[in-house]
Design a protein around this motif. Structure first.
Motif, PDB file in Angstrom:
ATOM      1  N   GLN A  16       0.831  -1.206   0.000  1.00  0.00           N
ATOM      2  CA  GLN A  16       0.000   0.000   0.000  1.00  0.00           C
ATOM      3  C   GLN A  16       0.864   1.254   0.000  1.00  0.00           C
ATOM      4  O   GLN A  16       0.601   2.203  -0.745  1.00  0.00           O
ATOM      5  N   ARG A  17       1.885   1.238   0.841  1.00  0.00           N
ATOM      6  CA  ARG A  17       2.778   2.392   0.886  1.00  0.00           C
ATOM      7  C   ARG A  17       3.520   2.556  -0.442  1.00  0.00           C
ATOM      8  O   ARG A  17       3.777   3.668  -0.894  1.00  0.00           O
ATOM      9  N   PHE A  66      -5.314   4.762   7.290  1.00  0.00           N
ATOM     10  CA  PHE A  66      -4.627   4.890   6.000  1.00  0.00           C
ATOM     11  C   PHE A  66      -5.627   4.774   4.850  1.00  0.00           C
ATOM     12  O   PHE A  66      -5.576   5.543   3.889  1.00  0.00           O
ATOM     13  N   THR A  67      -6.543   3.809   4.965  1.00  0.00           N
ATOM     14  CA  THR A  67      -7.555   3.634   3.919  1.00  0.00           C
ATOM     15  C   THR A  67      -8.430   4.873   3.789  1.00  0.00           C
ATOM     16  O   THR A  67      -8.708   5.349   2.681  1.00  0.00           O
ATOM     17  N   ALA A  92      -4.177  10.193  -8.420  1.00  0.00           N
ATOM     18  CA  ALA A  92      -5.446   9.846  -7.782  1.00  0.00           C
ATOM     19  C   ALA A  92      -5.753   8.362  -7.929  1.00  0.00           C
ATOM     20  O   ALA A  92      -6.156   7.691  -6.961  1.00  0.00           O
ATOM     21  N   MET A  93      -5.546   7.818  -9.102  1.00  0.00           N
ATOM     22  CA  MET A  93      -5.830   6.411  -9.339  1.00  0.00           C
ATOM     23  C   MET A  93      -4.885   5.515  -8.536  1.00  0.00           C
ATOM     24  O   MET A  93      -5.298   4.491  -7.981  1.00  0.00           O
ATOM     25  N   LEU A  94      -3.623   5.907  -8.437  1.00  0.00           N
ATOM     26  CA  LEU A  94      -2.663   5.112  -7.673  1.00  0.00           C
ATOM     27  C   LEU A  94      -2.988   5.138  -6.182  1.00  0.00           C
ATOM     28  O   LEU A  94      -2.896   4.099  -5.499  1.00  0.00           O
ATOM     29  N   VAL A  95      -3.372   6.289  -5.671  1.00  0.00           N
ATOM     30  CA  VAL A  95      -3.719   6.397  -4.254  1.00  0.00           C
ATOM     31  C   VAL A  95      -4.976   5.575  -3.944  1.00  0.00           C
ATOM     32  O   VAL A  95      -5.050   4.900  -2.912  1.00  0.00           O
ATOM     33  N   LEU A  96      -5.952   5.616  -4.823  1.00  0.00           N
ATOM     34  CA  LEU A  96      -7.168   4.827  -4.607  1.00  0.00           C
ATOM     35  C   LEU A  96      -6.886   3.329  -4.685  1.00  0.00           C
ATOM     36  O   LEU A  96      -7.477   2.535  -3.945  1.00  0.00           O
ATOM     37  N   LEU A  97      -5.982   2.929  -5.557  1.00  0.00           N
ATOM     38  CA  LEU A  97      -5.606   1.514  -5.642  1.00  0.00           C
ATOM     39  C   LEU A  97      -4.927   1.044  -4.356  1.00  0.00           C
ATOM     40  O   LEU A  97      -5.015  -0.133  -3.986  1.00  0.00           O
ATOM     41  N   ALA A  98      -4.264   1.961  -3.661  1.00  0.00           N
ATOM     42  CA  ALA A  98      -3.580   1.595  -2.415  1.00  0.00           C
ATOM     43  C   ALA A  98      -4.559   1.115  -1.346  1.00  0.00           C
ATOM     44  O   ALA A  98      -4.176   0.351  -0.455  1.00  0.00           O
ATOM     45  N   THR A 100      -6.846  -1.007  -1.682  1.00  0.00           N
ATOM     46  CA  THR A 100      -7.172  -2.430  -1.874  1.00  0.00           C
ATOM     47  C   THR A 100      -5.912  -3.277  -2.067  1.00  0.00           C
ATOM     48  O   THR A 100      -6.002  -4.419  -2.509  1.00  0.00           O
ATOM     49  N   ALA A 101      -4.756  -2.739  -1.723  1.00  0.00           N
ATOM     50  CA  ALA A 101      -3.498  -3.439  -1.978  1.00  0.00           C
ATOM     51  C   ALA A 101      -2.954  -4.162  -0.745  1.00  0.00           C
ATOM     52  O   ALA A 101      -1.758  -4.407  -0.646  1.00  0.00           O
ATOM     53  N   ASP A 102      -3.821  -4.521   0.187  1.00  0.00           N
ATOM     54  CA  ASP A 102      -3.401  -5.235   1.388  1.00  0.00           C
ATOM     55  C   ASP A 102      -3.644  -6.740   1.201  1.00  0.00           C
ATOM     56  O   ASP A 102      -4.793  -7.192   1.253  1.00  0.00           O
TER      57      ASP A 102
END
Length: 222
Positions: A16-17, A66-67, A92-98, A100-102
């Motif tokens: 996520q980070r 964080f979410t 924006a798209m990369l931050v939103l993808l973060a 769900t990246a757990d």
């Protein structure tokens, strides 16, 4: 589950980070590109807001917070992308993808988010490589001409200047003068460019002349 394991679950996962760091790097690169091509414009200054917002989730240590931070920042960047900072769309798209990246919550969804994020970073970089190369290596298309405030466009070029296509945007230079962009005929030889430069330098009110590269502010700065 031990207390240590519980604490680890609640911490932000490295994937996520990593996506947020990628968004921050993309923001800085896009901001640098905006300055290189356009200079210190209003859009460039708004771009700093994108960089500052993108960095916010990196200061959050707990997974749930964080979410929430990523959701708030992602939506804010999307709003900016619809207005003064179109380049905010990629961060924006990369931050939103973060969000769900757990992989501890959903391994397949986390892997998919990372893969999509990687594609979002790599594809624009590869696609823009040609534009970057052209911006750095393209020949000049005209001259940046500094004049006093009383000089008119018609004072710089006339109907007899066949080597000139036209005079573009004029604006104040901040020191009581003004700046004009004189575009010469495409393919004008080096000798022809030198001759035109000398002609412009002899015009009343002209104080300085530099080469003008249409898509590169830094190379045109003088």
């Amino acid at each position: 589950m031990t207390m240590t394991q519980t604490s680890a679950v609640h911490r932000v996962h490295a994937w996520q980070r990593l996506l947020v760091v990628a968004a921050l790097v993309a923001s800085v690169v896009l901001l640098g590109w905006a300055y290189q091509t356009g200079g210190d414009t209003l859009r460039f200054r708004f771009g700093w807001v994108t960089v500052a917002l993108t960095a916010v989730p990196l200061f959050v240590a707990r997974g749930r917070q964080f979410t929430y931070a990523c959701l708030a920042v992602g939506v804010s960047l999307l709003v900016l992308a619809c207005g003064p900072v179109p380049a905010g769309l990629l961060p924006a798209m990369l931050v939103l993808l973060a969000t769900t990246a757990d992989p501890r919550r959903s391994p397949w969804r986390a892997r998919l988010s990372v893969l999509v994020g990687a594609a979002l970073v790599v594809v624009p970089v590869v696609a823009s490589a040609g534009a970057v190369h052209d911006s750095l290596t393209s020949p000049p298309v005209g001259f940046v001409v500094h004049t006093d405030a009383d000089t008119e466009v018609t004072d710089l070029v006339g109907p007899g200047d066949v080597s000139v296509v036209g005079v573009h945007t004029r604006y104040d230079d901040g020191d009581g003068g003004q700046i004009s962009f004189v575009e010469f005929t495409p393919g004008l030889s080096a000798d022809g460019q030198d001759q035109l430069r000398r002609q412009l330098a002899l015009k009343p009110g002209v104080s300085k002349i530099c080469s003008w590269y249409r898509n590169n502010h830094l190379r045109s700065a003088c």
